[in-house]
Every structure is written in structure tokens, then in C-alpha cells.
Design a protein around this motif. Structure first.
Motif, PDB file in Angstrom:
ATOM      1  N   UNK A  63       0.769  -1.071   0.154  1.00  0.00           N
ATOM      2  CA  UNK A  63       0.124  -0.023  -0.020  1.00  0.00           C
ATOM      3  C   UNK A  63       0.811   1.352  -0.124  1.00  0.00           C
ATOM      4  N   UNK A  64       1.907   1.434  -1.097  1.00  0.00           N
ATOM      5  CA  UNK A  64       2.665   2.639  -0.979  1.00  0.00           C
ATOM      6  C   UNK A  64       1.950   3.678  -1.834  1.00  0.00           C
ATOM      7  N   UNK A  65       0.821   3.419  -2.485  1.00  0.00           N
ATOM      8  CA  UNK A  65       0.345   4.372  -3.490  1.00  0.00           C
ATOM      9  C   UNK A  65       0.844   4.524  -4.747  1.00  0.00           C
ATOM     10  N   UNK A  66       0.344   5.294  -5.508  1.00  0.00           N
ATOM     11  CA  UNK A  66       0.930   5.391  -7.101  1.00  0.00           C
ATOM     12  C   UNK A  66       1.903   6.398  -6.603  1.00  0.00           C
ATOM     13  N   UNK A  67       3.156   6.154  -7.287  1.00  0.00           N
ATOM     14  CA  UNK A  67       4.278   6.988  -7.185  1.00  0.00           C
ATOM     15  C   UNK A  67       3.859   8.518  -7.728  1.00  0.00           C
ATOM     16  N   UNK A  68       4.409   9.406  -7.067  1.00  0.00           N
ATOM     17  CA  UNK A  68       4.113  10.832  -7.587  1.00  0.00           C
ATOM     18  C   UNK A  68       4.663  11.126  -8.773  1.00  0.00           C
ATOM     19  N   UNK A  69       5.783  10.623  -9.270  1.00  0.00           N
ATOM     20  CA  UNK A  69       6.500  10.915 -10.593  1.00  0.00           C
ATOM     21  C   UNK A  69       6.429   9.598 -11.495  1.00  0.00           C
TER      22      UNK A  69
END
Length: 150
Positions: A63-69
């Protein structure tokens, strides 16, 4: 109800040449996970991402999330699945992290190793092969798998 995994391998090819901070060093969409991974075995999802983790694995990337980049291609694909409203458990895992994994580590019950759940001899093998090749070309920290579940 079953759980399916979707996602993409991304690569940052300019990082090795120009460095991570250069404006031309961006993540590029690589290959859709669907083309490499034909299964959704729950022991592998638990081991890697903590999804349906009745096995008691310590997940590698939960559950790290979608990478900002994230690359534009990945964002487009993610939106096509409905984005955060329709998927869950979005996370990512770099080749550098995967290359350092103790594949003999077991679940909480000592019955299933990481290798038997998601190692190179499982349906995850083709994914690791592609990431290994890209990592050799562009650097292990410049290759990642981004995944989500539905």
C-alpha cells in the motif's frame, strides 16, 4: 469474490546517463503486467503486496500508493481501471528491492517460502526476467513494478 492484479513495469532510462535530478530523467511506461503475469495466486499477492495475506507474510511493498513521479502511460492505464475509486492496494516495488530479497524467508507459519509463492519459478518469473534485464541496462533503482488490485 476473486482479487486480480494489474500494473506496469516502468523504467527511468535517462537516470544512469544524466543522473536522477536531470529534467530529462523521467519514468517511462514499460510493459503491462498482463502481458507477463497470467495468474493471481494469493500466496504471491500476500508475499509481495500484503493482499489477501492470510499466509502471514511480511509484505515487501504494501500500500505505498501510486508513485508521485509515475509515467504518463502508467497514469493513463491506472485511470482506465477507475483510479483510486475502483482499485485498492496500489503500490510499487523496485528491482533493487527485489534483488535484495531473502527468497527463502517463509510466511508466519513456516509453510510457504517467498520463492515458492512469488519466486522466479512461479508465474512471477517472466516479470522478474524483464525487470532484471532493464535493471542491468539502466540500474536496479531505475526499474519498478507498479501494481493495483481489483
Amino acid at each position: 469474490m476473486s482479487t486480480d492484479v494489474s500494473g506496469m513495469i516502468e523504467c527511468r532510462p535517462g537516470a544512469r546517463i544524466w543522473g536522477h535530478d536531470d529534467e530529462d530523467t523521467v519514468w517511462e511506461a514499460g510493459i503491462d503486467l498482463l502481458l507477463l503475469n497470467t495468474g493471481n495466486a494469493y500466496d504471491g499477492l500476500a508475499c509481495l503486496f500484503g493482499i489477501r495475506n492470510t499466509f502471514g507474510f511480511q509484505p515487501l511493498a504494501e500500500d505505498r500508493g501510486l508513485p508521485d513521479d509515475a509515467s504518463d502511460g502508467l497514469r493513463e492505464m491506472y485511470a482506465g481501471y477507475g483510479g483510486p475509486q475502483d482499485v485498492y492496494g496500489t503500490t510499487w516495488l523496485s528491482w533493487a528491492e527485489l534483488a535484495a530479497v531473502d527468497w527463502q524467508e517463509t510466511d508466519a507459519y513456516g509453510r510457504c517460502s517467498r520463492a515458492s509463492a512469488a519466486g522466479p519459478d512461479t508465474h512471477w518469473g517472466p516479470v522478474w526476467d524483464v525487470m532484471r534485464v532493464l535493471g542491468a541496462l539502466h540500474g536496479a533503482e531505475n526499474v519498478r513494478l507498479v501494481a493495483w488490485f481489483h
